[in-house]
Design a protein around this motif. Sequence first.
Motif, PDB file in Angstrom:
ATOM      1  N   GLY A 150     -59.667 -10.820   2.241  1.00  0.00           N
ATOM      2  CA  GLY A 150     -58.560 -10.246   3.014  1.00  0.00           C
ATOM      3  C   GLY A 150     -57.556  -9.626   2.069  1.00  0.00           C
ATOM      4  N   SER A 151     -56.300  -9.686   2.428  1.00  0.00           N
ATOM      5  CA  SER A 151     -55.253  -9.118   1.567  1.00  0.00           C
ATOM      6  C   SER A 151     -53.903  -9.584   2.076  1.00  0.00           C
ATOM      7  CB  SER A 151     -55.308  -7.584   1.635  1.00  0.00           C
ATOM      8  OG  SER A 151     -54.152  -7.021   1.035  1.00  0.00           O
ATOM      9  N   THR A 152     -52.929  -9.642   1.179  1.00  0.00           N
ATOM     10  CA  THR A 152     -51.552  -9.868   1.633  1.00  0.00           C
ATOM     11  C   THR A 152     -51.149  -8.760   2.606  1.00  0.00           C
ATOM     12  OG1 THR A 152     -50.835  -8.722  -0.366  1.00  0.00           O
ATOM     13  CG2 THR A 152     -50.705 -11.126  -0.398  1.00  0.00           C
ATOM     14  N   ALA A 153     -51.781  -7.590   2.456  1.00  0.00           N
ATOM     15  CA  ALA A 153     -51.457  -6.464   3.347  1.00  0.00           C
ATOM     16  C   ALA A 153     -51.814  -6.767   4.797  1.00  0.00           C
ATOM     17  CB  ALA A 153     -52.197  -5.204   2.883  1.00  0.00           C
ATOM     18  N   GLY A 154     -52.668  -7.754   5.024  1.00  0.00           N
ATOM     19  CA  GLY A 154     -53.005  -8.162   6.382  1.00  0.00           C
ATOM     20  C   GLY A 154     -51.953  -9.080   6.985  1.00  0.00           C
ATOM     21  N   THR A 163     -53.346   1.280   8.340  1.00  0.00           N
ATOM     22  CA  THR A 163     -54.709   0.878   8.727  1.00  0.00           C
ATOM     23  C   THR A 163     -55.361  -0.053   7.713  1.00  0.00           C
ATOM     24  OG1 THR A 163     -55.062   2.752  10.158  1.00  0.00           O
ATOM     25  CG2 THR A 163     -57.041   1.786   9.217  1.00  0.00           C
ATOM     26  N   TYR A 164     -55.032   0.121   6.434  1.00  0.00           N
ATOM     27  CA  TYR A 164     -55.579  -0.819   5.448  1.00  0.00           C
ATOM     28  C   TYR A 164     -55.164  -2.239   5.822  1.00  0.00           C
ATOM     29  CZ  TYR A 164     -56.367  -3.483   1.240  1.00  0.00           C
ATOM     30  OH  TYR A 164     -56.775  -4.472   0.378  1.00  0.00           O
ATOM     31  N   GLY A 165     -53.845  -2.422   6.062  1.00  0.00           N
ATOM     32  CA  GLY A 165     -53.350  -3.742   6.459  1.00  0.00           C
ATOM     33  C   GLY A 165     -54.004  -4.211   7.753  1.00  0.00           C
ATOM     34  N   GLU A 193     -56.873 -13.940   0.279  1.00  0.00           N
ATOM     35  CA  GLU A 193     -55.964 -12.824   0.532  1.00  0.00           C
ATOM     36  C   GLU A 193     -55.106 -12.511  -0.693  1.00  0.00           C
ATOM     37  OE1 GLU A 193     -55.902 -14.400   5.120  1.00  0.00           O
ATOM     38  OE2 GLU A 193     -54.050 -14.489   3.960  1.00  0.00           O
ATOM     39  N   PRO A 194     -55.637 -11.704  -1.596  1.00  0.00           N
ATOM     40  CA  PRO A 194     -54.880 -11.412  -2.817  1.00  0.00           C
ATOM     41  C   PRO A 194     -53.780 -10.372  -2.571  1.00  0.00           C
ATOM     42  CG  PRO A 194     -57.256 -11.031  -3.110  1.00  0.00           C
ATOM     43  CD  PRO A 194     -56.983 -11.126  -1.649  1.00  0.00           C
ATOM     44  N   GLY A 195     -52.713 -10.529  -3.331  1.00  0.00           N
ATOM     45  CA  GLY A 195     -51.681  -9.493  -3.385  1.00  0.00           C
ATOM     46  C   GLY A 195     -52.020  -8.513  -4.495  1.00  0.00           C
ATOM     47  N   MET A 196     -50.994  -8.044  -5.198  1.00  0.00           N
ATOM     48  CA  MET A 196     -51.184  -6.995  -6.200  1.00  0.00           C
ATOM     49  C   MET A 196     -52.204  -7.432  -7.274  1.00  0.00           C
ATOM     50  SD  MET A 196     -48.307  -4.937  -8.357  1.00  0.00           S
ATOM     51  CE  MET A 196     -47.638  -6.372  -9.130  1.00  0.00           C
ATOM     52  N   SER A 197     -53.253  -6.681  -7.367  1.00  0.00           N
ATOM     53  CA  SER A 197     -54.348  -7.021  -8.285  1.00  0.00           C
ATOM     54  C   SER A 197     -54.744  -5.763  -9.040  1.00  0.00           C
ATOM     55  CB  SER A 197     -55.574  -7.505  -7.501  1.00  0.00           C
ATOM     56  OG  SER A 197     -55.213  -8.508  -6.583  1.00  0.00           O
ATOM     57  N   ASN A 200     -59.947  -1.492  -9.836  1.00  0.00           N
ATOM     58  CA  ASN A 200     -59.940  -0.042  -9.572  1.00  0.00           C
ATOM     59  C   ASN A 200     -59.372   0.261  -8.176  1.00  0.00           C
ATOM     60  OD1 ASN A 200     -62.002  -1.076  -8.102  1.00  0.00           O
ATOM     61  ND2 ASN A 200     -63.486   0.536  -8.582  1.00  0.00           N
ATOM     62  N   PHE A 201     -58.751  -0.762  -7.563  1.00  0.00           N
ATOM     63  CA  PHE A 201     -58.215  -0.644  -6.203  1.00  0.00           C
ATOM     64  C   PHE A 201     -57.290   0.576  -6.049  1.00  0.00           C
ATOM     65  CE2 PHE A 201     -54.719  -1.634  -3.260  1.00  0.00           C
ATOM     66  CZ  PHE A 201     -55.403  -1.949  -2.104  1.00  0.00           C
ATOM     67  N   SER A 202     -56.316   0.694  -6.949  1.00  0.00           N
ATOM     68  CA  SER A 202     -55.342   1.790  -6.793  1.00  0.00           C
ATOM     69  C   SER A 202     -55.952   3.138  -7.190  1.00  0.00           C
ATOM     70  CB  SER A 202     -54.083   1.508  -7.623  1.00  0.00           C
ATOM     71  OG  SER A 202     -53.408   0.403  -7.075  1.00  0.00           O
ATOM     72  N   VAL A 204     -58.927   4.010  -6.543  1.00  0.00           N
ATOM     73  CA  VAL A 204     -59.642   4.425  -5.324  1.00  0.00           C
ATOM     74  C   VAL A 204     -58.637   4.857  -4.269  1.00  0.00           C
ATOM     75  CG1 VAL A 204     -61.126   3.608  -3.437  1.00  0.00           C
ATOM     76  CG2 VAL A 204     -61.641   2.957  -5.804  1.00  0.00           C
ATOM     77  N   ARG A 205     -57.578   4.050  -4.107  1.00  0.00           N
ATOM     78  CA  ARG A 205     -56.571   4.374  -3.071  1.00  0.00           C
ATOM     79  C   ARG A 205     -55.985   5.765  -3.311  1.00  0.00           C
ATOM     80  NH1 ARG A 205     -51.871   0.396  -1.006  1.00  0.00           N
ATOM     81  NH2 ARG A 205     -52.928   0.612   0.972  1.00  0.00           N
ATOM     82  N   PHE A 206     -55.714   6.080  -4.592  1.00  0.00           N
ATOM     83  CA  PHE A 206     -55.103   7.373  -4.905  1.00  0.00           C
ATOM     84  C   PHE A 206     -56.160   8.415  -5.310  1.00  0.00           C
ATOM     85  CE2 PHE A 206     -51.485   4.361  -5.855  1.00  0.00           C
ATOM     86  CZ  PHE A 206     -50.821   4.625  -4.668  1.00  0.00           C
TER      87      PHE A 206
HETATM   88  C1  8X3 Z   1     -54.206  -5.408  -2.124  1.00  0.00           C
HETATM   89  C2  8X3 Z   1     -52.791  -5.773  -1.919  1.00  0.00           C
HETATM   90  O1  8X3 Z   1     -50.401  -4.917  -1.592  1.00  0.00           O
HETATM   91  O2  8X3 Z   1     -51.923  -3.475  -2.755  1.00  0.00           O
HETATM   92  O3  8X3 Z   1     -54.974  -5.683  -1.022  1.00  0.00           O
HETATM   93  O4  8X3 Z   1     -52.147  -3.774  -0.408  1.00  0.00           O
HETATM   94  S1  8X3 Z   1     -51.799  -4.428  -1.664  1.00  0.00           S
END
Ligand code: 8X3
Length: 268
Positions: A150-154, A163-165, A193-197, A200-202, A204-206
């Motif tokens: 999951g994610s803290t964004a949820g 929509t990600y959240g 549910e991880p927060g800022m990690s 390559n998450f960001s 991909v996001r950007f």
């Molecule tokens: C990753 C956490 O805050 O970048 O799922 O959305 S956040």
Amino acid sequence: MTKVVLITGASSGFGAAAARKFAQDYQLQEPCKLILAARSVDKLTALAAELRASSSSQSSAQCRIHVAALDVTKPESVAAFFATLPEEFQNIDVLINSAGLALGLEPAHKVDFSDWETMIDTNITGMLRVTRAVLPGMVERNRGHIINIGSTAGNWPYPGGNTYGGTKAFVQNFSRGLRADLLGKRIRVTCIEPGMSETNFSNVRFKGDDAKADKVYEGTKPLSAEDVADIIHWVNAMPAHVNINTLEVMPTCQSWSALAVNRTMESE
Ligand code: 8X3
């Protein structure tokens, strides 16, 4: 007893780190059986070679690894993946649903709708597809652990998380629903549910804007993929009667802020 562990999204981020962690663990105890799945077979093959090399240098027990292409957004890819699983890998004990992504950080009225579709297809429908394929076997064997990411964004909305959240809120609620359905079975379900990690998450996001991605982590000590992999491993290593339902984790440098208030709307 050897566990068969299936990791989706195993080519990078939490998935690859979890593969390294589980491979290490089984070097100490018993031969492991890891199924590494992702869209990029080349990356998986390289990871498998690394894990095999380190397991044979540290122990006589060889880590058994099966590598296969899996695009969770494509029903035919999921069907082919399961249809071609070698027999010794078919009885999956641990499913780590790590395939997932965020795309964009625009406000809802400006987003590219196809980004929303991709996130829903991957984070929700893809996760469901793999889970639905694995679950009947777990129920039949009365044994298993499903670990969802999951994610803290949820839990905590933020501008542009829309929509990600939403997809990650689904992952949490679905994980809890699974627990309800599986009551009485020896099958655990956990949502981490991880927060800022920093993975390559960001990037991909950007969409490949690495400078923008780097800025997200500037001046911080974010969670690493290895931190989250340790948690994935730990929830599974707890005794079988212990089910961690949800586990939210942030880096120490991250917390909440006050609810946002707009102060220009007095006249309305
Ligand atoms: C990753 C956490 O805050 O970048 O799922 O959305 S956040």
